[in-house]
Structure formats: C-alpha cells, structure tokens
Scaffold this motif. Sequence first.
Motif, PDB file in Angstrom:
ATOM      1  N   VAL A  36     -38.480   0.784  19.842  1.00 61.76           N
ATOM      2  CA  VAL A  36     -39.671   0.565  20.678  1.00 61.76           C
ATOM      3  C   VAL A  36     -39.315  -0.479  21.732  1.00 61.76           C
ATOM      4  CG1 VAL A  36     -42.042  -0.299  20.706  1.00 61.76           C
ATOM      5  CG2 VAL A  36     -41.278   1.191  18.842  1.00 61.76           C
ATOM      6  N   ARG A  93     -41.616  -0.979  24.580  1.00 61.99           N
ATOM      7  CA  ARG A  93     -42.890  -1.488  25.111  1.00 61.99           C
ATOM      8  C   ARG A  93     -44.003  -1.099  24.154  1.00 61.99           C
ATOM      9  NH1 ARG A  93     -40.371  -0.294  29.788  1.00 61.99           N
ATOM     10  NH2 ARG A  93     -40.208  -1.955  31.297  1.00 61.99           N
ATOM     11  N   GLY A  94     -44.938  -2.025  23.978  1.00 60.96           N
ATOM     12  CA  GLY A  94     -46.070  -1.754  23.106  1.00 60.96           C
ATOM     13  C   GLY A  94     -45.923  -2.447  21.761  1.00 60.96           C
ATOM     14  N   GLY A 127     -45.758  -1.097  18.727  1.00 56.79           N
ATOM     15  CA  GLY A 127     -44.905  -0.456  17.729  1.00 56.79           C
ATOM     16  C   GLY A 127     -45.484   0.843  17.219  1.00 56.79           C
ATOM     17  N   LEU A 128     -44.735   1.451  16.304  1.00 50.95           N
ATOM     18  CA  LEU A 128     -45.100   2.748  15.731  1.00 50.95           C
ATOM     19  C   LEU A 128     -45.027   2.695  14.213  1.00 50.95           C
ATOM     20  CD1 LEU A 128     -42.877   4.964  18.063  1.00 50.95           C
ATOM     21  CD2 LEU A 128     -45.367   4.716  18.201  1.00 50.95           C
ATOM     22  N   PRO A 134     -41.287  -3.622  17.893  1.00 51.02           N
ATOM     23  CA  PRO A 134     -40.604  -3.780  19.168  1.00 51.02           C
ATOM     24  C   PRO A 134     -39.220  -4.422  19.020  1.00 51.02           C
ATOM     25  CG  PRO A 134     -42.890  -4.412  19.380  1.00 51.02           C
ATOM     26  CD  PRO A 134     -42.636  -4.193  17.923  1.00 51.02           C
ATOM     27  N   ARG A 167     -49.359   5.245  16.753  1.00 55.29           N
ATOM     28  CA  ARG A 167     -49.189   3.962  17.441  1.00 55.29           C
ATOM     29  C   ARG A 167     -49.950   2.879  16.696  1.00 55.29           C
ATOM     30  NH1 ARG A 167     -51.199   5.901  23.148  1.00 55.29           N
ATOM     31  NH2 ARG A 167     -52.638   6.917  21.741  1.00 55.29           N
ATOM     32  N   ASP A 222     -50.528   1.956  24.232  1.00 56.48           N
ATOM     33  CA  ASP A 222     -49.397   2.774  24.634  1.00 56.48           C
ATOM     34  C   ASP A 222     -48.085   2.202  24.115  1.00 56.48           C
ATOM     35  OD1 ASP A 222     -51.097   4.475  25.976  1.00 56.48           O
ATOM     36  OD2 ASP A 222     -50.787   3.523  27.931  1.00 56.48           O
ATOM     37  N   VAL A 223     -47.126   3.096  23.902  1.00 55.41           N
ATOM     38  CA  VAL A 223     -45.806   2.716  23.410  1.00 55.41           C
ATOM     39  C   VAL A 223     -44.756   3.501  24.182  1.00 55.41           C
ATOM     40  CG1 VAL A 223     -44.243   2.830  21.410  1.00 55.41           C
ATOM     41  CG2 VAL A 223     -46.624   2.180  21.079  1.00 55.41           C
ATOM     42  N   THR A 224     -43.662   2.841  24.503  1.00 56.67           N
ATOM     43  CA  THR A 224     -42.480   3.488  25.065  1.00 56.67           C
ATOM     44  C   THR A 224     -41.327   3.197  24.128  1.00 56.67           C
ATOM     45  OG1 THR A 224     -43.295   3.120  27.316  1.00 56.67           O
ATOM     46  CG2 THR A 224     -40.951   3.643  27.074  1.00 56.67           C
ATOM     47  N   ASP A 225     -40.530   4.235  23.845  1.00 54.45           N
ATOM     48  CA  ASP A 225     -39.380   4.002  22.967  1.00 54.45           C
ATOM     49  C   ASP A 225     -38.145   4.692  23.513  1.00 54.45           C
ATOM     50  OD1 ASP A 225     -38.920   6.688  21.448  1.00 54.45           O
ATOM     51  OD2 ASP A 225     -41.062   6.334  21.235  1.00 54.45           O
TER      52      ASP A 225
END
Length: 126
Positions: free
Chosen positions: A11, A13-14, A16-17, A30, A46, A50-53
């Motif tokens: 991860v 951004r964000g 986490g998942l 992250p 999520r 929002d999340v970016t990975d």
Amino acid sequence: SFPGLMRILTVIRGAGLVLRTPEGVIEAEPFHPVRFPGDLSVDCSRIAGDVTDLNVIFDPARLTARVMRLKGPEDWQATGPSAFLCLGGLVEADGQRLPEGAVALDPAALVLAPNGTGLLVTLDPI
C-alpha cells in the motif's frame, strides 16, 4: 488468479487493506509489503477511504523479489536488476531528477534528499 506465481502487495497511499483468504486475514498496512501466493483466493476491503497499492507478481522458480521503502537521506547502489517508484520529494536516479509517480528501471544509483521517498523493487535471478 496467478497460478505458480508469487505476489508482493504494498500500500502506497491510504489507510491500508484487509485481505481475507482461506488461510486467514492479511493486513496490508501502508509501506509494509505483504507476500502471498498468486493463486491464493483473496477478498479485499479498504480500511478507510481510497487506497493505492503496488503489486509485484513474479515467478519464484526464476526470481527472488523484494520490495522495500527507501527514505532520504540515502544513497543506494545497484547490485542487480531493480525498479524504483518515486513517491515524492527530491530523488535522483543516475543523475536525473525523478518526478513523483515516475519509475526508474535498473538505475545504477539513487540519491534521495532528506524529503525523498519511494519503493525499491529488487529482482535476483535464481
């Protein structure tokens, strides 16, 4: 599903998942890479927003892969195949400034200023 392959999810951004698998729950926080088989059934949610990975998917019969966060100040010299994703701040790859979001493939050297940060992926043939 990626049968026969391994996956490293990081991860970037964000918050986490949460990855639910038949083998249990994996928390992807992250900048803490998580590794799991590519054919593992995963249900993802999520933690918040929002999340970016970044996903690195590779054949473990041919390569060993590693993902690590670099934070400046740092000077790094290559020892094998690699890729660097610039996440922000002042970063130079082989003397060229990298903008945020840019990827340097096989840089010989990285120089990160105190505010520089990114993810380094190293690949070592078996």
